[in-house]
Design a protein around this motif. Structure first.
Motif, mmCIF file in Angstrom:
data_model
loop_
_atom_site.group_PDB
_atom_site.id
_atom_site.type_symbol
_atom_site.label_atom_id
_atom_site.label_comp_id
_atom_site.label_asym_id
_atom_site.label_seq_id
_atom_site.Cartn_x
_atom_site.Cartn_y
_atom_site.Cartn_z
ATOM 1 N N HIS A 140 -41.307 39.112 2.083
ATOM 2 C CA HIS A 140 -42.746 39.341 1.960
ATOM 3 C C HIS A 140 -43.030 40.387 0.877
ATOM 4 N N LEU A 141 -42.305 41.499 0.926
ATOM 5 C CA LEU A 141 -42.544 42.589 -0.014
ATOM 6 C C LEU A 141 -42.145 42.203 -1.430
ATOM 7 N N ILE A 142 -41.032 41.500 -1.583
ATOM 8 C CA ILE A 142 -40.578 41.074 -2.912
ATOM 9 C C ILE A 142 -41.653 40.232 -3.602
ATOM 10 N N ILE A 143 -42.262 39.322 -2.868
ATOM 11 C CA ILE A 143 -43.312 38.483 -3.453
ATOM 12 C C ILE A 143 -44.523 39.322 -3.826
ATOM 13 N N LYS A 144 -44.876 40.262 -2.981
ATOM 14 C CA LYS A 144 -46.031 41.120 -3.240
ATOM 15 C C LYS A 144 -45.859 41.940 -4.520
ATOM 16 N N ILE A 145 -44.673 42.458 -4.764
ATOM 17 C CA ILE A 145 -44.478 43.404 -5.866
ATOM 18 C C ILE A 145 -43.995 42.740 -7.162
ATOM 19 N N PHE A 175 -35.712 25.338 8.348
ATOM 20 C CA PHE A 175 -35.576 25.462 9.803
ATOM 21 C C PHE A 175 -36.974 25.393 10.426
ATOM 22 N N THR A 176 -37.367 26.331 11.255
ATOM 23 C CA THR A 176 -38.677 26.267 11.901
ATOM 24 C C THR A 176 -39.738 27.087 11.168
ATOM 25 N N GLY A 177 -39.407 27.594 9.993
ATOM 26 C CA GLY A 177 -40.440 28.096 9.097
ATOM 27 C C GLY A 177 -40.684 29.590 9.025
ATOM 28 N N LEU A 178 -39.825 30.433 9.622
ATOM 29 C CA LEU A 178 -40.087 31.868 9.564
ATOM 30 C C LEU A 178 -40.037 32.391 8.128
ATOM 31 N N SER A 179 -39.017 32.041 7.388
ATOM 32 C CA SER A 179 -38.920 32.515 5.998
ATOM 33 C C SER A 179 -40.058 31.945 5.152
ATOM 34 N N THR A 180 -40.367 30.676 5.348
ATOM 35 C CA THR A 180 -41.440 30.034 4.596
ATOM 36 C C THR A 180 -42.768 30.733 4.840
ATOM 37 N N LEU A 181 -43.088 30.943 6.097
ATOM 38 C CA LEU A 181 -44.353 31.581 6.440
ATOM 39 C C LEU A 181 -44.396 33.026 5.954
ATOM 40 N N SER A 182 -43.278 33.730 6.053
ATOM 41 C CA SER A 182 -43.233 35.117 5.584
ATOM 42 C C SER A 182 -43.574 35.195 4.100
ATOM 43 N N ALA A 192 -45.248 32.720 2.365
ATOM 44 C CA ALA A 192 -46.593 32.178 2.161
ATOM 45 C C ALA A 192 -47.667 33.227 2.423
ATOM 46 N N LEU A 193 -47.471 34.030 3.446
ATOM 47 C CA LEU A 193 -48.436 35.070 3.781
ATOM 48 C C LEU A 193 -48.566 36.117 2.675
ATOM 49 N N ALA A 194 -47.519 36.259 1.873
ATOM 50 C CA ALA A 194 -47.534 37.243 0.782
ATOM 51 C C ALA A 194 -48.115 36.676 -0.506
#
Length: 216
Positions: A53-58, A70-77, A79-81
Motif C-alpha cells: 500500500h505504502l509503496i504505491i502511495k509514494i 488468491f482471495t485478493g488481499l494483496s490486490t485490494l491492498s 487497489a486501495l492505494a
C-alpha cells in the motif's frame, strides 16, 4: 556492525498495531482465509499488505500487474492505494478463489480498478504482452518464478518496480541440506536476481521475504 532485530510474536503485534490501519474488507479477507485452514499460507502477511500500500502511495504508481491473486488481499491492498483512475491486471488460474476475490473487490468499491484474467499466468502474459506497468507483484507458483520475472521485466516501465514474495521460503534458503524442488527453485531464482545488472534489488524480511527490484 549493526544487525537486524529478531521479531518476536509480541513485537510483531506491536508493529502492526502502530502501523497502517486496515480497511474493513481487508480484515474480512484475512478472517475468511483463516477459516480455510492450511491454505491460508497463500495469503500475504499483514505487514506485506501495508508495505505494498505504502509503496504505491509514494512511488507515483498508476498501473499494476499482479501474478497470483488468491482471495485478493494483496490486490485490494494495492487497489486501495491507487488513484481512482488506477488499474490492476490480476492473473490467477483458480476460478473459485477468483470469484471470492471479486466479491471482496466489489464490497470495497474497488472493482472498477481491477481486471482479472483466469488462466495459467504464462498464457495471460502472452495476452498482455503489449501492456506496460509501473509495478509488478509476483506471488504465484514458484517453479515459474524466473520466467515470470523475465516476462515482467519486459512489461515494466523504466524505474518501475518488481516485487516478489516468498524469497526466503520459510528460512529454508539457508538450509544446505534441504533439496526439496521448491527450495532449490527459490535459491536458483534468488541467485538469478542477485546477478541481474538490469535492476537494483533488495531483499526485505517481511512475511516470507520480499525482493524489491527497480528497473534501470
Amino acid at each position: 556492525m549493526g544487525s537486524d532485530l529478531n521479531i518476536t510474536k509480541e513485537l510483531q503485534e506491536y508493529i502492526l498495531s502502530h502501523g497502517y490501519n486496515l480497511n474493513p474488507v481487508q480484515k474480512e479477507i484475512i478472517d475468511y482465509n483463516t477459516s480455510l485452514g492450511d491454505i491460508k499460507r497463500m495469503q500475504i502477511s499483514i505487514s506485506q499488505s501495508q508495505f505494498l500500500h505504502l509503496i504505491i502511495k509514494i512511488s507515483n504508481i498508476n498501473k499494476v500487474l499482479e501474478i497470483g491473486t488468491f482471495t485478493g488481499l494483496s490486490t485490494l491492498s494495492m487497489a486501495l492505494a491507487l488513484s481512482d483512475d488506477g488499474k490492476i491486471i490480476a492473473l490467477d488460474k483458480n476460478e473459485e478463489t477468483n470469484k471470492v476475490a471479486i466479491d471482496f473487490f466489489k464490497k470495497a468499491n474497488q472493482d472498477h480498478k481491477i481486471k482479472t484474467l483466469i488462466k495459467p499466468a504464462l498464457e495471460s502474459l502472452d495476452e498482455i504482452k503489449n501492456e506496460n506497468f509501473d509495478l509488478v507483484f509476483i506471488d504465484a507458483d514458484k517453479m515459474n518464478y524466473i520466467e515470470y520475472y523475465e516476462r515482467s521485466l519486459q512489461l515494466l516501465n523504466q524505474n518501475g518496480l518488481i516485487i516478489i514474495d516468498n524469497v526466503l521460503w520459510y528460512g529454508e534458503v539457508v538450509n544446505e541440506n534441504n533439496n526439496d524442488k521448491f527450495t532449490k527453485k527459490i535459491k536458483e531464482f534468488n541467485s538469478h536476481i542477485s546477478k541481474d545488472k538490469r535492476v537494483e534489488k533488495l531483499i526485505i524480511p517481511l512475511g516470507d521475504g520480499m525482493t524489491v527490484c527497480r528497473k534501470l
